[in-house]
Design a protein around this motif. Structure first.
Motif, PDB file in Angstrom:
ATOM      1  N   ALA A   1      -4.699  -6.117   6.877  1.00 15.55           N
ATOM      2  CA  ALA A   1      -5.192  -7.380   7.302  1.00 15.55           C
ATOM      3  C   ALA A   1      -6.009  -8.013   6.263  1.00 15.55           C
ATOM      4  O   ALA A   1      -6.222  -9.230   6.534  1.00 15.55           O
ATOM      5  CB  ALA A   1      -5.981  -6.967   8.575  1.00 15.55           C
ATOM      6  N   ASP A   2      -6.098  -7.445   5.105  1.00 18.24           N
ATOM      7  CA  ASP A   2      -6.921  -8.079   4.251  1.00 18.24           C
ATOM      8  C   ASP A   2      -6.123  -8.166   3.072  1.00 18.24           C
ATOM      9  O   ASP A   2      -6.437  -7.241   1.915  1.00 18.24           O
ATOM     10  CB  ASP A   2      -8.186  -7.494   3.845  1.00 18.24           C
ATOM     11  N   PRO A   3      -5.252  -9.327   2.604  1.00 22.22           N
ATOM     12  CA  PRO A   3      -4.370  -9.274   1.306  1.00 22.22           C
ATOM     13  C   PRO A   3      -5.404  -9.317   0.108  1.00 22.22           C
ATOM     14  O   PRO A   3      -5.205  -8.711  -1.092  1.00 22.22           O
ATOM     15  CB  PRO A   3      -3.738 -10.288   1.399  1.00 22.22           C
ATOM     16  N   ASP A   4      -6.772  -9.856   0.038  1.00 19.94           N
ATOM     17  CA  ASP A   4      -7.663 -10.038  -1.052  1.00 19.94           C
ATOM     18  C   ASP A   4      -8.062  -8.784  -1.417  1.00 19.94           C
ATOM     19  O   ASP A   4      -8.150  -8.289  -2.585  1.00 19.94           O
ATOM     20  CB  ASP A   4      -8.534 -11.050  -0.872  1.00 19.94           C
ATOM     21  N   ARG A   5      -8.478  -7.842  -0.186  1.00 14.28           N
ATOM     22  CA  ARG A   5      -8.980  -6.563  -0.510  1.00 14.28           C
ATOM     23  C   ARG A   5      -7.734  -5.637  -1.066  1.00 14.28           C
ATOM     24  O   ARG A   5      -7.956  -5.008  -2.028  1.00 14.28           O
ATOM     25  CB  ARG A   5      -9.384  -5.930   0.742  1.00 14.28           C
TER      26      ARG A   5
ATOM     27  N   ALA B   1      -7.467  -6.126  -4.970  1.00 13.01           N
ATOM     28  CA  ALA B   1      -8.775  -6.143  -5.510  1.00 13.01           C
ATOM     29  C   ALA B   1      -8.664  -4.686  -5.617  1.00 13.01           C
ATOM     30  O   ALA B   1      -9.104  -3.971  -6.770  1.00 13.01           O
ATOM     31  CB  ALA B   1     -10.064  -6.660  -4.947  1.00 13.01           C
ATOM     32  N   GLU B   2      -8.323  -3.968  -4.739  1.00 15.16           N
ATOM     33  CA  GLU B   2      -8.160  -2.548  -4.681  1.00 15.16           C
ATOM     34  C   GLU B   2      -6.986  -1.873  -5.604  1.00 15.16           C
ATOM     35  O   GLU B   2      -7.187  -0.958  -6.545  1.00 15.16           O
ATOM     36  CB  GLU B   2      -7.978  -1.680  -3.244  1.00 15.16           C
ATOM     37  N   GLY B   3      -6.037  -2.490  -5.418  1.00 17.68           N
ATOM     38  CA  GLY B   3      -4.699  -2.474  -6.386  1.00 17.68           C
ATOM     39  C   GLY B   3      -5.264  -2.459  -7.870  1.00 17.68           C
ATOM     40  O   GLY B   3      -4.976  -1.741  -8.783  1.00 17.68           O
ATOM     41  N   ASP B   4      -5.713  -3.666  -8.280  1.00 15.56           N
ATOM     42  CA  ASP B   4      -6.278  -3.758  -9.839  1.00 15.56           C
ATOM     43  C   ASP B   4      -7.650  -2.660 -10.080  1.00 15.56           C
ATOM     44  O   ASP B   4      -7.426  -2.306 -11.154  1.00 15.56           O
ATOM     45  CB  ASP B   4      -7.206  -5.236  -9.612  1.00 15.56           C
TER      46      ASP B   4
ATOM     47  N   MET C   1       1.063  -1.235   0.065  1.00 12.27           N
ATOM     48  CA  MET C   1      -0.098   0.011   0.030  1.00 12.27           C
ATOM     49  C   MET C   1       1.094   1.292   0.178  1.00 12.27           C
ATOM     50  O   MET C   1       1.968   1.160   0.240  1.00 12.27           O
ATOM     51  CB  MET C   1      -0.941  -0.041   1.244  1.00 12.27           C
ATOM     52  N   VAL C   2       0.319   2.251  -0.410  1.00 15.79           N
ATOM     53  CA  VAL C   2       1.069   3.358  -0.449  1.00 15.79           C
ATOM     54  C   VAL C   2       0.054   4.581   0.436  1.00 15.79           C
ATOM     55  O   VAL C   2      -0.937   4.685   0.165  1.00 15.79           O
ATOM     56  CB  VAL C   2       1.195   4.006  -1.843  1.00 15.79           C
ATOM     57  N   VAL C   3       1.061   5.222   1.366  1.00 15.19           N
ATOM     58  CA  VAL C   3       0.198   6.249   2.222  1.00 15.19           C
ATOM     59  C   VAL C   3       0.486   7.689   1.588  1.00 15.19           C
ATOM     60  O   VAL C   3       1.620   8.147   1.492  1.00 15.19           O
ATOM     61  CB  VAL C   3       0.292   6.170   3.599  1.00 15.19           C
ATOM     62  N   VAL C   4      -0.551   8.712   1.306  1.00 12.44           N
ATOM     63  CA  VAL C   4      -0.166   9.808   1.115  1.00 12.44           C
ATOM     64  C   VAL C   4      -1.134  10.805   2.025  1.00 12.44           C
ATOM     65  O   VAL C   4      -2.328  11.335   1.605  1.00 12.44           O
ATOM     66  CB  VAL C   4      -0.969  10.162  -0.553  1.00 12.44           C
TER      67      VAL C   4
ATOM     68  N   PRO D   1      -2.453  -0.404  -3.724  1.00 14.71           N
ATOM     69  CA  PRO D   1      -3.719   0.466  -3.051  1.00 14.71           C
ATOM     70  C   PRO D   1      -3.271   1.449  -2.218  1.00 14.71           C
ATOM     71  O   PRO D   1      -2.123   1.637  -1.821  1.00 14.71           O
ATOM     72  CB  PRO D   1      -4.503  -0.443  -2.028  1.00 14.71           C
ATOM     73  N   VAL D   2      -4.058   2.617  -2.304  1.00 13.58           N
ATOM     74  CA  VAL D   2      -3.603   3.872  -1.730  1.00 13.58           C
ATOM     75  C   VAL D   2      -4.538   4.339  -0.655  1.00 13.58           C
ATOM     76  O   VAL D   2      -5.916   4.442  -0.769  1.00 13.58           O
ATOM     77  CB  VAL D   2      -3.688   5.186  -2.930  1.00 13.58           C
TER      78      VAL D   2
END
Length: 101
Positions: free
Chosen positions: A61-65, A68-71, A1-4, A25-26
């Motif tokens: 905590a949710d690798p599937d999420r 999915a968010e990255g996609d 994940m990336v945090v902005v 995911p951001v």
């Protein structure tokens, strides 16, 4: 994940765009154009470290999420900021029409 966790009024936050294009995911602050670019659902209130930490913890905590968010963010950045969109909008500008109003 990336945090902005931006506090300013970023007009074009390239860190978020590059992360999205890489399928990461951001989580961003609700600041400047970030909600429009990454999506309101990926934003937390500005200057709220507890909300930021909770969003990070939940996503971690949710690798599937995360996947999915990255996609979904890859598709979002391609649709909104990809070369085809840019060329279409530029042509429409010169033609005096609005391709993506």
């Amino acid at each position: 994940m990336v945090v902005v966790p931006s506090l300013g009024g970023d007009v074009m936050p390239f860190a978020a765009l590059e992360a999205m294009a890489a399928g990461l995911p951001v989580i961003a602050s609700r600041s400047g154009s970030l909600p429009e670019i990454v999506g309101e659902e990926h934003c937390v209130p500005r200057r709220d470290p507890h909300a930021l930490a909770a969003a990070m913890r939940d996503l971690w905590a949710d690798p599937d999420r995360r996947r999915a968010e990255g996609d979904a963010l890859i598709a979002r950045v391609r649709d909104r900021f990809g070369e085809r969109r840019y060329v279409d909008d530029l042509r429409a500008l010169y033609a005096g029409t609005h391709a993506h109003a």
